[in-house]
Design a protein around this motif. Sequence first.
Motif, PDB file in Angstrom:
ATOM      1  N   ASN A   1     -94.220  -7.437 -35.727  1.00 27.62           N
ATOM      2  CA  ASN A   1     -94.947  -8.066 -34.626  1.00 27.62           C
ATOM      3  C   ASN A   1     -93.962  -8.653 -33.619  1.00 27.62           C
ATOM      4  O   ASN A   1     -94.130  -8.493 -32.400  1.00 27.62           O
ATOM      5  CB  ASN A   1     -95.861  -9.158 -35.178  1.00 27.62           C
ATOM      6  CG  ASN A   1     -96.844  -9.673 -34.140  1.00 27.62           C
ATOM      7  OD1 ASN A   1     -96.672  -9.485 -32.950  1.00 27.62           O
ATOM      8  ND2 ASN A   1     -97.889 -10.327 -34.605  1.00 27.62           N
ATOM      9  N   LEU A   2     -92.937  -9.329 -34.115  1.00 25.69           N
ATOM     10  CA  LEU A   2     -91.930  -9.945 -33.265  1.00 25.69           C
ATOM     11  C   LEU A   2     -91.206  -8.897 -32.423  1.00 25.69           C
ATOM     12  O   LEU A   2     -91.079  -9.031 -31.199  1.00 25.69           O
ATOM     13  CB  LEU A   2     -90.934 -10.722 -34.132  1.00 25.69           C
ATOM     14  CG  LEU A   2     -89.691 -11.272 -33.440  1.00 25.69           C
ATOM     15  CD1 LEU A   2     -90.083 -12.305 -32.401  1.00 25.69           C
ATOM     16  CD2 LEU A   2     -88.738 -11.871 -34.462  1.00 25.69           C
TER      17      LEU A   2
ATOM     18  N   SER B   1     -95.141 -12.252 -43.842  1.00 23.49           N
ATOM     19  CA  SER B   1     -94.011 -12.515 -42.946  1.00 23.49           C
ATOM     20  C   SER B   1     -93.314 -11.219 -42.548  1.00 23.49           C
ATOM     21  O   SER B   1     -92.821 -11.090 -41.429  1.00 23.49           O
ATOM     22  CB  SER B   1     -93.008 -13.451 -43.621  1.00 23.49           C
ATOM     23  OG  SER B   1     -93.575 -14.709 -43.864  1.00 23.49           O
ATOM     24  N   PHE B   2     -93.294 -10.258 -43.486  1.00 25.09           N
ATOM     25  CA  PHE B   2     -92.690  -8.961 -43.183  1.00 25.09           C
ATOM     26  C   PHE B   2     -93.458  -8.266 -42.060  1.00 25.09           C
ATOM     27  O   PHE B   2     -92.865  -7.607 -41.204  1.00 25.09           O
ATOM     28  CB  PHE B   2     -92.669  -8.094 -44.440  1.00 25.09           C
ATOM     29  CG  PHE B   2     -91.914  -6.809 -44.275  1.00 25.09           C
ATOM     30  CD1 PHE B   2     -90.545  -6.821 -44.031  1.00 25.09           C
ATOM     31  CD2 PHE B   2     -92.559  -5.590 -44.369  1.00 25.09           C
ATOM     32  CE1 PHE B   2     -89.847  -5.635 -43.882  1.00 25.09           C
ATOM     33  CE2 PHE B   2     -91.864  -4.401 -44.217  1.00 25.09           C
ATOM     34  CZ  PHE B   2     -90.500  -4.423 -43.976  1.00 25.09           C
TER      35      PHE B   2
ATOM     36  N   SER C   1     -94.444 -13.545 -48.273  1.00 22.37           N
ATOM     37  CA  SER C   1     -93.328 -12.714 -47.817  1.00 22.37           C
ATOM     38  C   SER C   1     -93.832 -11.402 -47.230  1.00 22.37           C
ATOM     39  O   SER C   1     -93.291 -10.903 -46.231  1.00 22.37           O
ATOM     40  CB  SER C   1     -92.359 -12.442 -48.971  1.00 22.37           C
ATOM     41  OG  SER C   1     -91.800 -13.646 -49.472  1.00 22.37           O
TER      42      SER C   1
ATOM     43  N   GLN D   1     -94.726 -17.484 -37.953  1.00 22.79           N
ATOM     44  CA  GLN D   1     -95.219 -16.920 -39.204  1.00 22.79           C
ATOM     45  C   GLN D   1     -94.060 -16.453 -40.072  1.00 22.79           C
ATOM     46  O   GLN D   1     -94.026 -16.699 -41.282  1.00 22.79           O
ATOM     47  CB  GLN D   1     -96.144 -15.750 -38.885  1.00 22.79           C
ATOM     48  CG  GLN D   1     -96.594 -14.934 -40.085  1.00 22.79           C
ATOM     49  CD  GLN D   1     -97.483 -13.768 -39.669  1.00 22.79           C
ATOM     50  OE1 GLN D   1     -98.408 -13.927 -38.895  1.00 22.79           O
ATOM     51  NE2 GLN D   1     -97.186 -12.593 -40.172  1.00 22.79           N
ATOM     52  N   LEU D   2     -93.087 -15.807 -39.452  1.00 19.87           N
ATOM     53  CA  LEU D   2     -91.945 -15.256 -40.174  1.00 19.87           C
ATOM     54  C   LEU D   2     -91.088 -16.354 -40.790  1.00 19.87           C
ATOM     55  O   LEU D   2     -90.642 -16.252 -41.944  1.00 19.87           O
ATOM     56  CB  LEU D   2     -91.106 -14.404 -39.215  1.00 19.87           C
ATOM     57  CG  LEU D   2     -89.782 -13.844 -39.731  1.00 19.87           C
ATOM     58  CD1 LEU D   2     -90.035 -12.854 -40.850  1.00 19.87           C
ATOM     59  CD2 LEU D   2     -89.014 -13.185 -38.584  1.00 19.87           C
ATOM     60  N   LEU D   3     -90.871 -17.431 -40.037  1.00 21.22           N
ATOM     61  CA  LEU D   3     -89.971 -18.479 -40.496  1.00 21.22           C
ATOM     62  C   LEU D   3     -90.625 -19.452 -41.472  1.00 21.22           C
ATOM     63  O   LEU D   3     -89.997 -19.877 -42.454  1.00 21.22           O
ATOM     64  CB  LEU D   3     -89.430 -19.267 -39.288  1.00 21.22           C
ATOM     65  CG  LEU D   3     -88.520 -18.510 -38.320  1.00 21.22           C
ATOM     66  CD1 LEU D   3     -88.149 -19.406 -37.143  1.00 21.22           C
ATOM     67  CD2 LEU D   3     -87.274 -18.004 -39.020  1.00 21.22           C
TER      68      LEU D   3
ATOM     69  N   ALA E   1     -95.467 -14.872 -33.918  1.00 20.45           N
ATOM     70  CA  ALA E   1     -95.033 -14.113 -35.089  1.00 20.45           C
ATOM     71  C   ALA E   1     -93.768 -14.709 -35.685  1.00 20.45           C
ATOM     72  O   ALA E   1     -93.571 -14.674 -36.906  1.00 20.45           O
ATOM     73  CB  ALA E   1     -94.790 -12.654 -34.695  1.00 20.45           C
ATOM     74  N   THR E   2     -92.917 -15.281 -34.834  1.00 18.97           N
ATOM     75  CA  THR E   2     -91.699 -15.908 -35.333  1.00 18.97           C
ATOM     76  C   THR E   2     -92.028 -17.113 -36.212  1.00 18.97           C
ATOM     77  O   THR E   2     -91.397 -17.337 -37.250  1.00 18.97           O
ATOM     78  CB  THR E   2     -90.812 -16.353 -34.159  1.00 18.97           C
ATOM     79  OG1 THR E   2     -90.562 -15.244 -33.291  1.00 18.97           O
ATOM     80  CG2 THR E   2     -89.489 -16.898 -34.670  1.00 18.97           C
TER      81      THR E   2
ATOM     82  N   GLY F   1     -94.837  -9.898 -39.748  1.00 16.50           N
ATOM     83  CA  GLY F   1     -94.432 -10.654 -38.570  1.00 16.50           C
ATOM     84  C   GLY F   1     -93.149 -10.131 -37.952  1.00 16.50           C
ATOM     85  O   GLY F   1     -92.940 -10.276 -36.742  1.00 16.50           O
ATOM     86  N   VAL F   2     -92.273  -9.540 -38.759  1.00 12.76           N
ATOM     87  CA  VAL F   2     -91.036  -8.971 -38.224  1.00 12.76           C
ATOM     88  C   VAL F   2     -91.365  -7.878 -37.216  1.00 12.76           C
ATOM     89  O   VAL F   2     -90.827  -7.843 -36.091  1.00 12.76           O
ATOM     90  CB  VAL F   2     -90.157  -8.411 -39.362  1.00 12.76           C
ATOM     91  CG1 VAL F   2     -88.944  -7.685 -38.798  1.00 12.76           C
ATOM     92  CG2 VAL F   2     -89.730  -9.522 -40.300  1.00 12.76           C
TER      93      VAL F   2
END
Length: 305
Positions: free
Chosen positions: A279-280, A273-274, A270, A147-149, A144-145, A276-277
């Motif tokens: 998820n992380l 990715s949100f 975005s 994906q986020l980054l 997930a990180t 993913g936050v």
Amino acid sequence: MKKVHYSWFILIISFFSIIVAGALIASSGVLMAPLQEEFGWERSTISLGFGISLLFYGLSGPFVAALLEKIGLRKMMIIFMSSLIIGATLTLFVTDAWQFILVWGVIVGFGCSLFLTTLSPFVSSHWFEKRRGLVVGILTASTATGQLLFLPLLAVIITNSSWRLALLTLIVFGIFMLIIICLFMKDKPIDLGLRPFGAVADPIKTELEVSTINPIANAFMTLRLAMKSKIFWLLGSSFFICGFTTNGLIGTHFISYCLSFGIPLLTATSLLSFMGVFNLVGTTLSGALSDKFDNRWLVIYLLFS
């Protein structure tokens, strides 16, 4: 200050390696529209390449785990990271749909099979005696990180330049991690004369006990025994549903679906990715909680949530 156990350095290297692999798989959603626009391929054709990749690394899990015992962690990470780099590089030069399906579905899928399936449990079980749940949670969250980054970054590059430059960015990060793996990765704590983090047993004795087992035969035997267990099918079904909805549907088609409604690429990435936050945070927290609570209740809660 006490000396930091080398297990934590192994965790860091594994974490960033999984980030690269996870970012490459997550990039499928960003690449869908540019590939369709440039080559005129049907979305179903592009999805076939992405789908084969997911299927390939999912089914190869038990056999990759067997190879880990036979070949060793460091060599396996070098081989599979190299496969990711080669697959991503060849993708830059594809001109036909069958080439894309072969390169992304087989080569990239092969490269991801180590990092996104067996690396997390292998590192936690061989390098850690304590905090294993937390370690698995951190390494699982690294997908997930990635994906986020990377997704917003890739979207910006594609919008301002091309999908090839975006993919080249991931290749550069992959090469960097390959160098780090070659320099600092180790197979097991015994290679450094250490015990796993938190262990009190003699690592030499443990190593001798493990080395007498044929890893390939053990993988098939374990798989046969697991298929007779209700717990295996319950957990397998849970992971299947999770993977089908997250990687198969959301990860691959969410961005293209947003684009069809006129949502800009950067906004769509975005939004993903949100997700993913959460998820992380959720994955890391779940791993930490698994060290303290009955995992059965955690699984039930997560499924219903």
